[in-house]
Design a protein around this motif. Structure first.
Motif: not given
Length: 194
Positions: A1-3, A63-68
């Motif tokens: 996600m960071w990249w 970010g919301l998809v990965v964070g979830e």
């Protein structure tokens, strides 16, 4: 996600800098009633606002998809471990093996989600295993939960990234991710060095 977030923010920065340079370069154009305000509107509204907002919206959705996906939530294969910090050491406990404790070495199964319940007995500490998840603070009197998952068996190095006095920066712990059979053996206390 960071990249992904880094690439997206770099694109926005570069594009805005190009627009800024183009605006300074075209500053010598005559301004007056004959000046084309539609062209300025295109540059400002279309490119200066629409592009960054579109890219930021896409990054937010990503970010919301990965964070979830990383958020602690019920899962059929979920493993729960406790991580209690105190100055110079981490004590790890295992919900699937009551009474089992390890010091400065956290054992987890590979390929399964693990909720680490993080707390501390004294000052604020930070639990961070860079290859498995982000950093989460251990706060006295409070339990924070961090979801980690090792895709493959192996050893993953963890660090405590808060400063709590001389020598603290060298404080490390180890996370050992076991294949299924070795995880069962660990829970049963068979042949595992702690």
């Amino acid at each position: 996600m960071w990249w992904v977030l880094l690439v997206g923010s770099t694109l926005i920065f570069l594009f805005v800098m190009i627009l800024l340079a183009a605006a300074f370069r075209q500053r010598s154009a005559p301004i007056g009633p004959a000046h084309d305000s539609g062209r300025e509107r295109l540059w400002i509204m279309g490119l200066g606002l629409a592009f960054p907002l579109t890219v930021l919206a896409a990054l937010l959705a990503y970010g919301l998809v990965v964070g979830e996906r990383l958020a602690p939530k019920p899962h059929p294969d979920l493993v729960t471990v406790g991580a209690e910090a105190s100055q110079w050491t981490w004590r790890f406990t295992y919900a699937d093996a009551p009474g089992r404790e390890t010091w400065n070495v956290l054992h987890i199964p590979a390929g399964r989600p693990v909720d680490v319940e993080i707390t501390t007995t004294d000052v604020i500490h930070a639990f961070w295993v860079p290859r498995l998840a982000g950093k989460l603070d251990a706060i006295p009197g409070h339990v924070n939960v961090l979801r980690i998952e090792a895709d493959e068996p192996g050893e993953y190095h963890g660090v405590s990234s808060e400063f709590s006095g001389p020598g603290y920066r060298n404080r490390r712990f180890l996370v050992v991710a076991h294949p299924a059979a070795d995880w069962t053996a660990f829970l049963n206390g068979e042949g595992m060095d702690e």
